[in-house]
Design a protein around this motif. Structure first.
Motif, mmCIF file in Angstrom:
data_model
loop_
_atom_site.group_PDB
_atom_site.id
_atom_site.type_symbol
_atom_site.label_atom_id
_atom_site.label_comp_id
_atom_site.label_asym_id
_atom_site.label_seq_id
_atom_site.Cartn_x
_atom_site.Cartn_y
_atom_site.Cartn_z
ATOM 1 N N GLY A 137 62.083 -41.285 -65.884
ATOM 2 C CA GLY A 137 63.348 -40.868 -66.480
ATOM 3 C C GLY A 137 64.120 -42.039 -67.046
ATOM 4 O O GLY A 137 64.931 -41.887 -67.951
ATOM 5 N N ARG A 138 63.888 -43.231 -66.481
ATOM 6 C CA ARG A 138 64.591 -44.385 -66.994
ATOM 7 C C ARG A 138 63.719 -45.210 -67.936
ATOM 8 O O ARG A 138 64.200 -45.729 -68.921
ATOM 9 N N THR A 139 62.443 -45.329 -67.593
ATOM 10 C CA THR A 139 61.620 -46.186 -68.442
ATOM 11 C C THR A 139 61.244 -45.496 -69.740
ATOM 12 O O THR A 139 61.063 -46.131 -70.753
ATOM 13 N N SER A 140 61.116 -44.195 -69.691
ATOM 14 C CA SER A 140 60.751 -43.513 -70.928
ATOM 15 C C SER A 140 61.406 -42.131 -70.952
ATOM 16 O O SER A 140 60.771 -41.114 -70.692
ATOM 17 N N PRO A 141 62.689 -42.121 -71.241
ATOM 18 C CA PRO A 141 63.441 -40.866 -71.071
ATOM 19 C C PRO A 141 62.923 -39.704 -71.922
ATOM 20 O O PRO A 141 62.956 -38.557 -71.469
ATOM 21 N N ILE A 142 62.424 -40.021 -73.107
ATOM 22 C CA ILE A 142 61.977 -38.913 -73.953
ATOM 23 C C ILE A 142 60.735 -38.275 -73.357
ATOM 24 O O ILE A 142 60.645 -37.046 -73.221
ATOM 25 N N ALA A 143 59.786 -39.133 -72.977
ATOM 26 C CA ALA A 143 58.575 -38.599 -72.368
ATOM 27 C C ALA A 143 58.934 -37.820 -71.108
ATOM 28 O O ALA A 143 58.417 -36.720 -70.868
ATOM 29 N N ALA A 144 59.839 -38.381 -70.325
ATOM 30 C CA ALA A 144 60.226 -37.701 -69.094
ATOM 31 C C ALA A 144 60.860 -36.351 -69.415
ATOM 32 O O ALA A 144 60.589 -35.350 -68.745
ATOM 33 N N GLY A 145 61.677 -36.343 -70.454
ATOM 34 C CA GLY A 145 62.307 -35.088 -70.839
ATOM 35 C C GLY A 145 61.266 -34.049 -71.213
ATOM 36 O O GLY A 145 61.356 -32.882 -70.802
ATOM 37 N N CYS A 146 60.267 -34.476 -71.970
ATOM 38 C CA CYS A 146 59.212 -33.547 -72.365
ATOM 39 C C CYS A 146 58.465 -33.045 -71.136
ATOM 40 O O CYS A 146 58.156 -31.854 -71.002
ATOM 41 N N MET A 147 58.177 -33.980 -70.234
ATOM 42 C CA MET A 147 57.473 -33.578 -69.011
ATOM 43 C C MET A 147 58.315 -32.585 -68.237
ATOM 44 O O MET A 147 57.804 -31.583 -67.736
ATOM 45 N N PHE A 148 59.597 -32.874 -68.184
ATOM 46 C CA PHE A 148 60.491 -31.959 -67.467
ATOM 47 C C PHE A 148 60.424 -30.566 -68.078
ATOM 48 O O PHE A 148 60.286 -29.565 -67.369
ATOM 49 N N CYS A 149 60.529 -30.509 -69.410
ATOM 50 C CA CYS A 149 60.463 -29.194 -70.067
ATOM 51 C C CYS A 149 59.164 -28.486 -69.711
ATOM 52 O O CYS A 149 59.146 -27.305 -69.361
ATOM 53 N N SER A 150 58.066 -29.231 -69.781
ATOM 54 C CA SER A 150 56.791 -28.599 -69.489
ATOM 55 C C SER A 150 56.736 -28.120 -68.048
ATOM 56 O O SER A 150 56.257 -27.011 -67.766
ATOM 57 N N GLN A 151 57.221 -28.963 -67.139
ATOM 58 C CA GLN A 151 57.138 -28.578 -65.729
ATOM 59 C C GLN A 151 57.976 -27.339 -65.443
ATOM 60 O O GLN A 151 57.523 -26.411 -64.782
ATOM 61 N N ILE A 152 59.188 -27.349 -65.957
ATOM 62 C CA ILE A 152 60.055 -26.207 -65.698
ATOM 63 C C ILE A 152 59.440 -24.956 -66.330
ATOM 64 O O ILE A 152 59.470 -23.857 -65.772
ATOM 65 N N SER A 153 58.864 -25.169 -67.491
ATOM 66 C CA SER A 153 58.246 -24.042 -68.162
ATOM 67 C C SER A 153 57.039 -23.554 -67.371
ATOM 68 O O SER A 153 56.794 -22.352 -67.256
#
Lengths: 167, 703, 523, 505, 103
Positions: free
Chosen positions: D380-396
């Motif tokens: 979430g800190r080192t690569s926020p965009i990637a983390a955001g995408c991962m978050f979307c995928s996980q929640i989805s």
């Protein structure tokens, strides 16, 4: 009558060599037994009026596939005659499965109403060839593609000199 | 709005103004300004009350309200509220003002003013001087508002508010653990009583929808007598706690942790009497059974209060128990139908008891906050005004003629006597006689323990010379004492016509009570007449019976005060010498210890109430952290173990079958780390096993 | 563009816009001020709602002008399933919306000293506010569900990133619990929609329409048999009880509260829990009135156990924050009891209780936070004597605790008394519950006992923290005279007093017609 | 004859591309760039050609192949997905010192794609088997494409042995079907079976055997064992390819097979149909539960996603199990439509969810060289965009609102609800599993956001832009799916028309 | 006794069973491969026998069998390549050596 006799002869050959495949502990012997099984099946094909298939069986299976496997044996085994002993429990479990499987399968087969013995069919290679190039053209062509893919794939994997580096 | 009500409202709101003022500016008002401001406000409030009283008494004949005519009853909607979807109404607040209200207002403002003045002297060295007066003002407001309330809900609001003030003031010196604990105890005990009160109110509302007094009186007949008894008892529970009646009396002695003027005002004169006031207001709707209950509670209370008071050595605790005992008298009075007696005694008692407390406060102030009798002695020489006023109060409380207590107590005892005569004539159970004889007995005891207190404090040789040497009194302390001493005499009882005022109150509210008195189920409501006894006739004691009762009282208690005082003087002439001799005698010693420990009520409560609640609380906490949470978390845990199983099943289950059950049972744990994992052959074995099983079972099924 | 029809949408969207704005602010300072201004504007908008609100609607559970539900905006969203963007307010939601926007401002102020990833924090907080406001505005079941779920995620992060030592555990616990609840709700949502399909062509998610379908028995004839209705009601109930929370679904709450940062505890207790209570009156009861009436005993027993159990457990706590958390459980028990009894007074009381608890719990949690900031622990046995060093703070705390214990004159009392009066009056023959009087009486009386216990734990806390001899290690703590602290404490205190003294000034004129409408629906 | 080829232009494009990819390297200087470009272009052409082909239900080539909207939808999804996989591969593929792998890789990938696309457009036993093998054989090689990689070698060995065994079993079943019903056409077989008064035991055995093969491809419960091992050992792009394409094809084929039988029985609650449906339902329930529970203990994200893909296959099988209409079903309920549309939507959504998750995994892997959970710490800190995408995928993937996973799951639940009856059990199972799955998906979220980066002062990184683009696109699509619920739903409803459910003419 | 379909089917079942046993009992990837060939042989035998005894005049069975043989060969080739690759990495063709991936 001859039919019956021949059937039983080849059936016995097939079955026995198939059992040999299971029972032999040596990989080369296993391959040899398999060869006999394949030959037996080819013979049975002839009994079933499928001469072309018998030929294919002999050529493709016995001729190509088995030789391929034997090459594999030679390439991979420093001592091709090493044998493995399955553990007793493994053996027991496998046998139980096999017996149950076979029993239920035969039981099921016996519920099948026996169809009348087929008359001599008007079967010919011509018929088969025709079908392959008309009705079954699509699978025929696709199989060529499949073989191409197989070739590429096998070549990729078994070419040791080519460095691979993907990741 | 009629003038008296406006004035009384003003009288009520003035302390609120004082509270607000002190709340925000108190810190900046140095000593004694904060006290003076508060005092000024309360005196203004007193003035308003007097003005209202005058207006009340001098009404034009045409007026519908006024002394002897009718109450002032105003109401405002406060909380929209409906019992059922189709009957929208609202909880109302408002003013109910009759002669009783005026009388009590006068009493409260008088005592409060005295206490305020006294406090300026008493609290002068306290760093939280302004806060003290802030609380005091809030209390005065709440108390006055309580008296002015027209509905039970409104009353409950101020009832709890005075409780809050009591809590704050008991814990005023919160650095003392005992004070903090006492305040907690007082609040919780009151809360327990309020629970009953609240339930009672809720029941009333659920039946009637409105709890204004006139409405209650007019429509109580809609409720069945049994329910009404229950409601009466429940409502009375509130009074039990607030007026420190048995069995919820234990908070009051502990409440003596409060500054002494507070004890005088709250825990002697006003707040604790609110219970009596409430019961008196409810009187018309109390069924005979409820009254019986009240009478019995009063009887028990007055007895144990007096008994315990005889054995206490803390001057304030003696006064506290005497207060309990006196409140018991009032409750008994209500129970036996002596409505006027109870309220009359309430007022006279307020005067002399606050006097006693203030005098005690003066003593304590003089003694440097020492309260134990064993440290006093001979103080009459150093603080003569205090000693004299204390003595006046003592006489008043003992029921000596020409002192305030005499008139009120006599009235109560007369009613009690006529009630017991009546019950005897109506062949009620024998023990009904106790309603008379027990109060009489206690009437002998009361002067005794009060004299004991006086003797040990003011008479004899000083037992603590250091303390004695520094004792002195100042004018600001004894001016209020003198004022109250005057009121504790004939002046307070007869001179200002309080009894007449109270009696008028009956006629004022009578209009509302018509339906109750005329209803067949509800006749004979004026005394504690058990419902299971036959009702032959009008059970209000006849004039003749009253006179008989009066005679009886005259003969039994006319010289009780003298006897008690003399006994006290005799016993305590030489300080603790004679009593200590007597206490060598074991039964007396045991009795003394039992009474000294206040009959072990606190211990009993701890055993049977506080303990179980705490145990339940810890049990519940245990349950929560060790049972419920784990059970819910068990889902997670089981899922986790399931996960292990599932991820193991690839190697675990199949390997077990492949490599042997023995292996499995030997080291189940290490199996998961077994090297034989991830084997493709076991995968295939499973594949074929399942296939075989499926086929075999299908075949079996289809056959 | 006229403002009025879009007011609610604007209200819901504004914090979201704020959330994105905050992400692009140059400094922490500006982020804070941006957030504050967005919360302020949102509050102003909610006040505007009050201005537009018709206080004397026709008491029907229907859209204005025929009923109480006003300022409705309706757009087709997913036409395949007849899912609409349908928002509107009535007396049930407006007080809670006001509460939300009001508390949000204070929460924003209380968050002033969050220095770790400030922007992310404020962004999530604003998203959370949007989610909550959406839940309170939504009148479409699907939309309601969506907001109900959406508000979970920001909270998860807010606890998980900015929380205490066991924050991860608490966050996931919070999340999983509520997830279970929302799945149950989802099942009900789908089921009801499919049943409504038989009754209405194409089906509907419109909560008001569904309620009327339930009332007229059309859903029942569509296959929602009483047994199914009971099952659905129980599913909904459990979903909402988890949120409320109530015994035995409460164990996430103490953990979440203890671990959450102070402002999040405030918003969690003050507003998030109310979503459960709101759901009771918006979803569970209107959609399954008959089932609710049949199961009143169960619900009220749960409520009473919650009241008593929460109070008893609170009594045994040594962590002040845990104590307050359990007191929330106890208090929310009253909300549930009010719902279960289904009388006008009790439901009005429930709603009032929610508003009042929102204010007092926010106050209490802020107080806990102040203690923690100063003393660096919340351990009751290690506190004491603060009254002598921090008199102002003590005054506020005392008020908050007394409001919690239901002292008359403060807001807590009104809710409790109304719920109790209501539950007692449920025994009347003309009430909706045709239940036996002794059962109702005994339950109500047990609930009253909760008042005693609540007094016990409140005073216990008060005594442990503030009374007694001052402790040397706590003697030099500064009093709460900082303007930022006072600006949180004073508004809450004023509201507590105002609601307690003049209950009919704010809440009742709003709730009463709606409650009447609801009861018409139930009967 | 030639006209018959037109509806299969996408397949033809694939074949052409496949051949072109083999030839192109001989003509360019930079084969490592040109071949993938050609392949991508070919896939895109194939995808585009779908828009110009007639997708109305028809049978071609003597009933060997067929077209219908379902197959078209699937082909579209598959081709889109293949394009994404190609990009993923291209972006992670180290082109510096190895240039000659690309044609093989691309050929095999395209060949497998061809097989998978054919799997969806046939109901002929021979074609089923052939396309099945056409999809499988290249996949075996692809799983172990990195020759020097021990895990890859292990994975491909496991894959090939397990796969060969199961396909042999399937072939046995197909032979029995042929023998029993004297036809290779599935609808004919189904109709003869439905018309026959009794149910021959051999037919049951045959169906079980066929199910084994399909189960292997879907990685449904008892046949899933290969899946985690293979996915973990295979390269990321192949893992994601297998997780969606291979499973999806098998699911569509399973649905076609199952619905063919159901249609023959007229969707009436007859014993064979109930048995079939119940079996699928039980397998579905076991599959998703098993997948989810097993995933809980994983620390390797690839393996975790493998188990998650098993679980999702379980959800999709739930949709497949809706085969019949009982008295409890909602009025107007058509089993075939209900199951198909929910399956199709889920497949499409699942594709994006997995693309998102795997592409972020690829980014992380690319950067850290690990694909274990600790590589995600502090993302979430080192690569926020990637983390955001991962978050979307996980929640989805959990199936939470506002992401598309919710929409897809909602659709399945809708279908199950409408089916009524004992499908309630599946609803409960799905619900419980949703909660269950939250446990492990949230472990990733927790690692990304709640934990500090594992070397504390890790620099920020973006990742290869192409992968990031895929991840972002997937996340955006996932995010906007709730808004696009209606069009999506209409689309799937539109594409839920079957052809093979009727007798061939 | 004339030879009926059942004879062939039973023989084929026997072949299948032996193939199954071979797969299960051999700890050699190549032997397992042979077992798979046995399975496929039983399939072809089945198909040809069914075709022979089929009432319809078509030769579908034989064609299918032909394709099976073809696919078997292709599969064998692929499998062999994979086994060789495995051997290159693990120096063994014992599939039980492949246990890195587990759990």
């Amino acid at each position: 009558m001859t039919q019956t006799l021949l059937f039983y002869t080849f059936a016995t050959l097939t079955a026995a060599s198939a059992l040999g495949v299971v029972l032999s502990r040596n990989i080369v012997r296993t391959a040899t037994c398999l060869l006999f099984t394949l030959l037996g099946v080819a013979a049975l094909f002839i009994l079933l009026d499928a001469e072309f298939l018998a030929a294919v069986q002999l050529l493709v299976y016995a001729g190509a596939t088995l030789v391929l496997i034997l090459f594999g044996v030679m390439l991979t085994s420093k001592n091709p005659f090493t044998s493995y002993q399955p553990s007793r429990l493994e053996l027991l479990l496998s046998l139980t499965i096999a017996i149950i499987f076979f029993t239920s399968l035969t039981a099921a087969i016996h519920t099948l109403p026996s169809p009348p013995a087929a008359s001599e069919s008007s079967y010919s290679i011509l018929f088969l060839g025709n079908a392959l190039l008309t009705d079954y053209l699509i699978p025929f062509e696709l199989s060529s593609l499949l073989l191409l893919l197989t070739m590429i794939g096998a070549a990729h994997l078994s070419n040791p000199r080519k460095p691979t580096s993907n990741q | 709005m009629p003038l008296p009500s406006t004035l009384l409202l003003l009288a009520t709101l003035l302390p609120l103004g004082s509270f607000t003022l002190l709340l925000f500016t108190g810190k900046r008002l140095s000593y004694p300004l904060a006290g003076i401001v508060a005092t000024a406000f309360i005196i203004a409030s007193f003035a308003c009350t007097i003005a209202a009283m005058i207006a009340w008494l001098n009404v034009t004949p045409a007026s519908v309200w006024g002394a002897g005519k009718g109450p002032i009853f105003l109401s405002l909607p406060w909380l929209p509220f409906s019992l059922t979807p189709n009957h929208p109404s609202s909880l109302t607040v408002g003013i109910y003002l009759d002669s009783l209200t005026i009388a009590l207002f006068a009493m409260v403002t008088t005592v409060a003013a005295a206490v305020h003045v006294f406090s300026i002297g008493y609290m002068r060295h306290d760093p939280r001087f302004h806060r003290y007066f802030t609380y005091l003002s809030l209390f005065c407001f709440s108390m006055l508002a309580l008296l002015l309330s027209s509905t039970l809900i409104e009353l409950l609001v101020f009832w709890e508010l005075v409780g809050l003030c009591s809590y704050l003031l008991i814990g005023f010196w919160f650095e003392k653990r005992s004070a903090a604990n006492a305040s907690l105890k007082a609040f919780l005990t009151n809360r327990l009583g309020d629970l009953g009160f609240l339930i009672g109110i809720s029941l009333l509302i659920s039946h009637l929808g409105n709890t204004s007094f006139p409405h209650l009186w007019t429509s109580a007949t809609e409720i069945s007598p049994n329910t009404l008894t229950l409601i009466g008892i429940l409502l009375f529970t509130g009074a039990i706690a607030k007026s420190a009646q048995f069995p919820l009396h234990t908070w009051l002695p502990d409440a003596m942790e409060a500054p002494t003027p507070i004890s005088a005002l709250i825990h002697a004169a006003t707040m604790v009497a609110a219970g009596v006031y409430l019961t008196a207001r409810l009187f018309p709707i109390l069924t005979p059974d409820a009254k019986l209950f009240i009478a019995i509670i009063g009887l028990i209370t007055l007895t144990i209060g007096a008994l315990i008071a005889t054995a206490q050595t803390d001057i304030k605790r003696i006064l506290a128990y005497s207060t309990i005992s006196q409140l018991g008298y009032m409750m008994l009075a209500i129970g036996v139908g002596s409505w006027v007696g109870a309220l009359f005694h309430l007022i006279t008692h307020a005067f002399f008891k606050s006097l006693l407390f203030l005098a005690a406060g003066s003593v304590i102030h003089a003694a440097g906050h020492e309260q134990e009798l064993s440290h006093f002695g001979g103080l009459a020489r150093k603080i003569p005004v205090t000693a004299a006023t204390f003595a006046i109060a003592l006489l008043a409380m003992s029921g000596a003629p020409f002192f305030a207590g005499y008139y009120s107590k006599e009235l109560i005892l007369t009613h009690a006597a006529s009630f017991s005569l009546l019950s005897a004539s109506q062949s009620a159970p024998r023990w009904y006689a106790l309603f008379f004889y027990l109060p009489v007995a206690i009437a002998y005891l009361t002067p005794f323990y009060m004299t004991r207190c006086w003797m040990l404090t003011f008479h004899g040789r000083p037992r603590n010379l250091h303390l004695f040497a520094r004792a002195r009194e100042t004018w600001i302390l004894y001016v209020p004492l003198i004022l109250l001493a005057v009121l504790s005499t004939w002046v307070g009882a007869k001179g200002i016509g309080i009894r007449e005022l109270i009696e008028r109150s009956i006629t004022e509210s009578n209009a509302y009570c018509q339906s109750l008195t005329s209803h067949p189920n509800f006749s004979a409501f004026s005394t504690a007449w058990p419902a299971n006894l036959p009702i032959d006739q009008d059970l209000t004691p006849s004039q003749q019976l009253m006179e008989q009762g009066h005679m009886l009282t005259q003969t039994r208690v006319a010289y009780a005060w003298l006897a008690g005082i003399l006994l006290g003087i005799l016993l305590y002439l030489r300080g603790f010498l004679i009593p200590n001799l007597l206490l060598k005698f074991p039964p007396l010693r045991w009795l003394h210890i039992w009474l000294y420990r206040a009959m072990y009520f606190d211990e009993l409560y701890h055993l049977f109430l506080v303990g179980p609640v705490l145990i339940a609380s810890h049990l519940a906490n245990f349950l929560d952290t060790h049972v419920i949470d784990p059970i819910v978390n068990l889902t997670a845990t089981s899922i986790r173990s399931l996960a292990n199983l599932a991820s193991l099943n690839d190697e675990f289950v199949i390997d077990a079958s492949a490599t042997g059950i023995a292996h499995l049972s030997q080291n189940l744990g290490s199996l998961s780390r077994s090297p034989q994992t991830g084997r493709i052959r076991t995968y295939i074995l499973l594949l074929f096993t399942l296939l075989t099983l499926a086929i075999a079972s299908t075949i079996l099924l289809l056959y | 563009m006229p403002l009025r029809p879009h007011l609610l949408t604007l209200l819901i969207l504004l914090p979201t816009i704020g959330a994105f704005t905050v992400l692009f602010t140059p400094s922490k300072r500006s982020a804070r001020w941006t957030t504050l201004s967005f919360t302020l504007v949102t509050f102003a908008l909610s006040l505007l709602l009050l201005a537009f609100y018709d206080f004397t609607p026709v008491s029907n559970y229907a859209y204005a002008p025929a009923g109480t539900i006003q300022l409705v905006q309706r757009l087709n969203w997913i036409p395949v399933f007849h899912i609409q963007y349908l928002v509107g307010i009535d007396g049930l939601s407006l007080p809670l919306i006001l509460l939300t926007t009001f508390i949000s401002i204070l929460v924003c102020i209380a968050s002033w000293n969050i220095n770790h990833m400030t922007r992310g924090y404020l962004c999530l907080f604003l998203l959370l506010e949007s989610g909550i406001l959406g839940t309170f505005c939504a009148l479409d079941f699907f939309l309601f569900y969506m907001f109900f779920e959406i508000s979970l995620l920001p909270m998860y992060f807010l606890i998980g990133i900015w929380g205490g030592p066991r924050r991860q555990y608490a966050a996931i616990k919070f999340f999983l619990y509520t997830l279970v609840g929302s799945i149950l709700l989802l099942i009900v949502l789908i089921g009801l929609y499919l049943f409504s399909k038989t009754a209405v062509p194409g089906g509907t998610f419109d909560l008001v329409q569904l309620a009327h379908l339930a009332r007229t028995g059309q859903l029942q004839s569509a296959g929602l048999t009483p047994a199914v209705a009971r099952a659905f009601f129980l599913c909904t109930l459990v979903a909402l009880l988890i949120k409320l929370p109530s015994i035995p679904f409460h164990t996430w709450l103490p953990d979440a509260h203890v671990e959450a940062p102070t402002p999040m505890s405030m918003i969690l207790a003050a507003v998030l829990l109310k979503m459960g209570g709101y759901g009771l009156f918006r979803v569970a009861y209107p959609l399954f009135p008959t089932a609710a009436r049949q199961l009143w005993l169960l619900v009220s027993i749960i409520a009473v156990i919650s009241i008593l159990y929460g109070a008893l457990v609170a009594l045994a706590q040594t962590d002040f924050k845990r104590l307050v958390a359990y007191s929330s459980i106890s208090n929310m028990g009253f909300v549930l009891l009010g719902a279960a009894m289904m009388t006008p007074a009790s439901i009005n009381g429930s709603i009032f209780m929610m508003v009042s608890h929102g204010i007092t719990s926010a106050l209490l949690f802020f107080i806990v936070g102040l203690i923690y900031d100063r003393a660096h622990h919340r351990d009751l046995p290690r506190l004491g004597g603060l009254a002598s060093t921090m008199p102002v703070f003590t005054a506020f705390s005392t008020l908050a605790l007394f409001a919690t214990l239901g002292l008359p004159g403060l807001s807590g009392f009104i809710g409790e008394i109304l719920v109790l009066l209501g539950s007692f009056s449920a025994s009347r023959p003309d009430s909706l519950l045709h239940a036996s009087t002794p059962a109702i009486y005994s339950l109500s009386i047990l609930a009253c006992t909760g008042l005693l216990l609540s007094a016990a734990y409140c005073l216990y806390a008060l005594q442990r923290i503030f009374l007694g001899p001052p402790r040397p290690e706590l003697s030099n703590l500064p009093d709460t005279t900082h303007p930022a602290e006072l600006s949180v404490l004073i508004p809450l205190t004023v509201m507590t007093l105002l609601l307690g003294i003049l209950p009919s000034l704010f809440v009742f004129p709003l709730t009463n017609p709606t409650v009447t409408a609801l009861l018409k629906l139930f009967s | 004859m030639l006209q018959s080829f037109l509806p299969f232009s996408s397949e033809l494009w694939l074949i052409a591309t496949l051949l072109a990819v083999l030839i192109v390297p001989f003509f360019t200087k930079h084969p490592s760039i040109s071949t993938p470009t050609v392949a991508l272009a070919g896939v895109c052409f194939a995808f585009t050609s779908l828009f110009f082909t007639d997708s109305s239900p028809h049978q071609y080539f003597h009933n060997l192949l067929l077209t219908d909207p379902v197959s078209t939808f699937w082909k579209g999804t598959l081709l889109l997905f293949t394009a994404a996989v190609l990009i993923l591969w291209f972006a992670t593929h180290d082109r510096s010192h190895d240039t000659s792998d690309a044609p093989e890789y691309l050929t095999l990938l395209l060949g497998a794609t061809l097989g998978m696309s054919l799997m969806a457009s046939t109901n002929h036993l021979l074609m089923i088997f052939l396309s099945f093998e056409l999809a499988s054989l290249p996949s075996y090689v692809l799983a172990g494409f990195r020759k020097t990689h021990r895990l890859g070698a292990e994975a491909s060995l496991k894959y090939v042995l397990f796969g060969a065994a199961s396909s042999a079993v399937m072939a046995y079943g197909l032979s029995l079907l042929y023998g029993l019903f004297h036809s290779l056409s599935l609808p004919v077989i189904a109709h003869v079976l439905a018309a026959s008064p009794s149910f021959p035991p051999l037919a049951a055995i045959a169906l079980i055997a066929v199910a084994t093969g399909l189960g292997f491809k879907i990685a449904a419960a008892p046949f899933h064992l290969w899946c985690p091992d293979v996915f973990e050992g295979a390269p990321i792009d192949i893992a994601v390819f297998l997780s969606v394409a291979s499973k999806g094809a098998a699911l569509v084929l399973s649905l076609r097979t199952a619905l063919t039988f159901a249609a023959a029985y007229n969707y009436a609650p007859t014993t064979p149909l109930i048995a079939l449906s119940t079996t699928i339902a039980i397998i579905a329930a076991i599959t998703c539960t098993l997948g989810n529970t097993a995933a809980l203990a994983q620390t390797n994200i690839k393996r975790l996603l493998a188990y998650s893909s098993i679980a999702h296959a379980g959800y999709m099988l739930c949709a497949v199990s809706i085969l019949l209409k009982t008295s409890h079903s909602a009025p107007g309920f058509t089993p075939s439509i209900a199951s198909t549309e929910s399956l199709l939507l889920y497949l499409a959504v699942y594709m994006f969810m997995n693309l998102g998750a795997f592409s972020v995994l690829a980014i992380v892997h690319h950067h850290t060289g690990r694909d274990t959970l600790d590589a995600f710490q502090g993302l979430g800190r080192t690569s926020p965009i990637a983390a955001g995408c991962m978050f979307c995928s996980q929640i989805s993937l959990i199936g939470l609102i506002p992401f598309a996973g919710f929409t897809a799951k909602l659709n399945i639940l809708f279908a199950l609800f409408r089916a009524g009856g004992w499908w309630w059990a599946l609803i409960v199972t799905i619900s419980l599993n949703t909660v269950l799955s939250a446990f492990y998906y949230f472990r990733i979220v927790r690692a990304m956001y709640f934990e500090p980066p594992s070397p504390p002062n890790q620099p920020r990184y973006l990742g290869p832009p192409l992968i990031l683009a895929i991840a972002l696109t997937s996340s955006l699509i996932l995010f906007s799916m709730l808004l696009l619920f209606s069009p999506m739903s209409r689309l799937t409803t539109h594409f839920s028309q079957w052809s093979s459910l009727t007798l061939p003419n | 006794m004339p030879i009926t379909l059942h004879h062939y089917l039973v023989l084929s079942a026997l072949l299948f069973t032996t193939g199954l046993l071979t797969i299960l009992l051999k700890r050699n990837a190549l032997a397992i491969l042979m077992g798979i060939e046995l399975l496929l042989n039983s399939v072809t035998l089945n198909l040809v026998a069914f075709n022979h005894f089929s009432p319809t005049p078509t030769e579908d069975g034989q064609i299918f069998a032909l394709f099976i043989i073809l696919i078997a060969a292709a599969e064998a080739a692929i499998a062999l390549a994979i086994i060789l690759n495995f051997y290159n990495n693990f120096s063994s063709i014992d599939p039980d050596r492949a246990q890195t991936l587990k759990g």
